[in-house]
Design a protein around this motif. Structure first.
Motif, PDB file in Angstrom:
ATOM      1  N   ARG A   1       0.945  -1.477  -0.153  1.00 12.28           N
ATOM      2  CA  ARG A   1      -0.202   0.450   0.144  1.00 12.28           C
ATOM      3  C   ARG A   1       1.192   1.135   0.292  1.00 12.28           C
ATOM      4  N   GLN A   2       1.616   1.366   0.838  1.00  9.15           N
ATOM      5  CA  GLN A   2       2.731   2.442   0.885  1.00  9.15           C
ATOM      6  C   GLN A   2       3.283   2.329  -0.089  1.00  9.15           C
ATOM      7  N   ALA A   3       3.586   1.425  -1.111  1.00  3.25           N
ATOM      8  CA  ALA A   3       4.024   1.699  -2.774  1.00  3.25           C
ATOM      9  C   ALA A   3       3.280   2.355  -3.070  1.00  3.25           C
ATOM     10  N   LEU A   4       1.827   1.926  -3.570  1.00  2.00           N
ATOM     11  CA  LEU A   4       1.562   2.383  -4.682  1.00  2.00           C
ATOM     12  C   LEU A   4       1.174   3.802  -4.243  1.00  2.00           C
ATOM     13  N   ARG A   5       1.034   4.145  -2.490  1.00  2.00           N
ATOM     14  CA  ARG A   5       0.862   5.655  -2.801  1.00  2.00           C
ATOM     15  C   ARG A   5       2.031   6.355  -2.843  1.00  2.00           C
ATOM     16  N   SER A   6       3.728   5.726  -3.139  1.00  2.00           N
ATOM     17  CA  SER A   6       4.940   6.272  -3.761  1.00  2.00           C
ATOM     18  C   SER A   6       4.476   6.886  -5.476  1.00  2.00           C
ATOM     19  N   VAL A   7       4.122   5.668  -5.435  1.00  2.00           N
ATOM     20  CA  VAL A   7       3.679   5.022  -7.611  1.00  2.00           C
ATOM     21  C   VAL A   7       2.518   6.388  -7.577  1.00  2.00           C
ATOM     22  N   GLN A   8       1.396   6.407  -7.049  1.00  2.00           N
ATOM     23  CA  GLN A   8       1.356   7.840  -7.511  1.00  2.00           C
ATOM     24  C   GLN A   8       1.686   9.038  -7.756  1.00  2.00           C
ATOM     25  N   LYS A   9       2.260   9.381  -6.553  1.00  2.40           N
ATOM     26  CA  LYS A   9       2.629  10.633  -5.897  1.00  2.40           C
ATOM     27  C   LYS A   9       4.007  10.714  -6.951  1.00  2.40           C
ATOM     28  N   ARG A  10       4.375   9.799  -7.319  1.00  2.50           N
ATOM     29  CA  ARG A  10       5.672  10.245  -7.893  1.00  2.50           C
ATOM     30  C   ARG A  10       5.380   9.964  -9.740  1.00  2.50           C
ATOM     31  N   SER A  11       4.469   8.797 -10.448  1.00  2.00           N
ATOM     32  CA  SER A  11       3.891   8.975 -11.638  1.00  2.00           C
ATOM     33  C   SER A  11       2.823   9.789 -12.019  1.00  2.00           C
ATOM     34  N   ARG A  12       2.355  10.211 -10.816  1.00  2.00           N
ATOM     35  CA  ARG A  12       1.324  11.578 -11.197  1.00  2.00           C
ATOM     36  C   ARG A  12       0.137  10.921 -12.279  1.00  2.00           C
ATOM     37  N   LEU A  13       0.067   9.314 -12.133  1.00  2.00           N
ATOM     38  CA  LEU A  13      -1.063   8.228 -12.486  1.00  2.00           C
ATOM     39  C   LEU A  13      -2.175   8.308 -11.852  1.00  2.00           C
ATOM     40  N   PRO A  14      -3.508   8.488 -12.443  1.00  2.00           N
ATOM     41  CA  PRO A  14      -4.142   8.365 -11.708  1.00  2.00           C
ATOM     42  C   PRO A  14      -4.906   7.108 -10.725  1.00  2.00           C
ATOM     43  N   VAL A  15      -5.088   6.638 -11.728  1.00  2.00           N
ATOM     44  CA  VAL A  15      -4.810   4.947 -11.102  1.00  2.00           C
ATOM     45  C   VAL A  15      -3.552   4.363 -10.486  1.00  2.00           C
ATOM     46  N   VAL A  16      -3.780   3.459  -9.449  1.00  2.00           N
ATOM     47  CA  VAL A  16      -2.287   2.069  -9.484  1.00  2.00           C
ATOM     48  C   VAL A  16      -3.340   1.554  -8.891  1.00  2.00           C
ATOM     49  N   PHE A  17      -2.868   0.591  -8.987  1.00  2.00           N
ATOM     50  CA  PHE A  17      -2.765  -1.063  -7.707  1.00  2.00           C
ATOM     51  C   PHE A  17      -1.885  -2.245  -8.047  1.00  2.00           C
ATOM     52  N   GLY A  18      -1.980  -3.196  -7.608  1.00  2.00           N
ATOM     53  CA  GLY A  18      -1.308  -4.421  -7.382  1.00  2.00           C
ATOM     54  C   GLY A  18      -1.450  -5.409  -6.315  1.00  2.00           C
ATOM     55  N   GLY A  19      -0.515  -5.746  -6.493  1.00  2.00           N
ATOM     56  CA  GLY A  19      -1.052  -7.382  -5.096  1.00  2.00           C
ATOM     57  C   GLY A  19       0.138  -8.282  -5.165  1.00  2.00           C
TER      58      GLY A  19
END
Length: 286
Positions: free
Chosen positions: A18-36
């Protein structure tokens, strides 16, 4: 109250994702992030940010199916500019993807010591060009997450060893055997590099490799480090600073730093500690 050696004390890896995805969203500026995470060969989507539906929640991605399955199979990042029209992937998951309105997607594996442990996605609901900036941002976050998981794995491994030792007390002095082997290995590496006789140097290096193999009952697939990279890493594993390693190996501190950086790059490690952990698992260090 659980004991200090209880493996259940490991933090929830889902929180790290979850923390990694927050970083992805902040750094990439993409509106949707997900994973597992990957469990028994299946990627289970469990973490989301920016989604509007539950279409992707709990979806199981199999190897070589869809974009995520392609990443699972190759252990390399992949992206599509237009998911619906992409011919480089299968379309097993078009329903959930279309329901969320996703068009452009990048997927990056989280690789820990050669094994894909999860996948991080960044996506847009518009057809856009996902350039190097976006991909590099997701890759960097993925590497950080992999480093965190590697550290957690090493802590678990040490806790298991400690629990086993507590269950079956060691003979007097046996607890010091591992550290003694590591010190002998490092000293052999130093002596070997100082020997002018090539045949004798080769024999000493062969003995050091045998000692290194004692560190792991089941070494993972080998990687190739240069002799000097191994020399430096052996000293770092004993807790030496760059300056101390340089003094022991008769090298300049800057040279030691360069060899250490090369070893970390080859081992795909983010920190000195992680490099030592990976080297031991791969049978390069005892």
């Amino acid at each position: 109250m659980p004991s200090s050696t209880d493996i259940s004390l490991r933090p929830d890896d889902g929180d790290a994702f979850r923390q990694a995805l927050r970083s992805v969203q902040k750094r990439s500026r993409l509106p949707v992030v997900f994973g597992g995470q990957v469990c028994e060969g299946v990627l289970r989507l469990s973490q989301f940010a920016g989604v509007r539906t539950a279409a992707l929640r709990g979806l199981g991605i199999r190897t070589a199916t869809g974009l995520g399955g392609r990443v699972l199979a190759s252990a390399r990042p992949a992206s599509v500019a237009d998911y619906e029209a992409a011919r480089s992937i299968t379309h097993d998951y078009d329903g959930p993807v279309s329901a969320e309105g996703i068009r452009s997607v990048v997927a990056v594996p989280v690789v820990v010591t050669g094994t894909v442990r999860g996948v991080l996605y960044g996506a847009s609901r518009s057809v856009i060009c996902l350039g190097d900036r976006v991909t590099d941002a997701v890759v960097d976050v993925s590497r950080q997450l992999a480093g965190e998981l590697a550290v957690r794995d090493e802590v678990d491994r040490r806790l298991r060893l400690r629990r086993a030792a507590e269950a079956e007390p060691a003979a007097p002095g046996e607890r010091f055997m591992v550290e003694e082997v590591r010190e002998l290995h490092a000293e052999l590496r130093v002596i070997a590099q100082a020997v002018g006789d090539e045949a004798l140097r080769a024999r000493l290096c062969a003995v050091s490799r045998r000692l290194a193999g004692l560190g792991s009952a089941t070494p993972e697939p080998a990687v190739s480090l240069s002799p000097r990279e191994l020399d430096v890493l052996a000293q770092i594993a004993l807790g030496c600073t760059n300056a101390e390693a340089a003094d022991r190996l008769s090298l300049r501190p800057e040279t030691v730093k360069a060899y250490l950086r090369g070893a970390m790059r080859t081992l795909d490690a983010r920190t000195r500690f992680e490099a030592v952990v990976i080297a031991r698992r791969r049978g390069l260090l005892p």
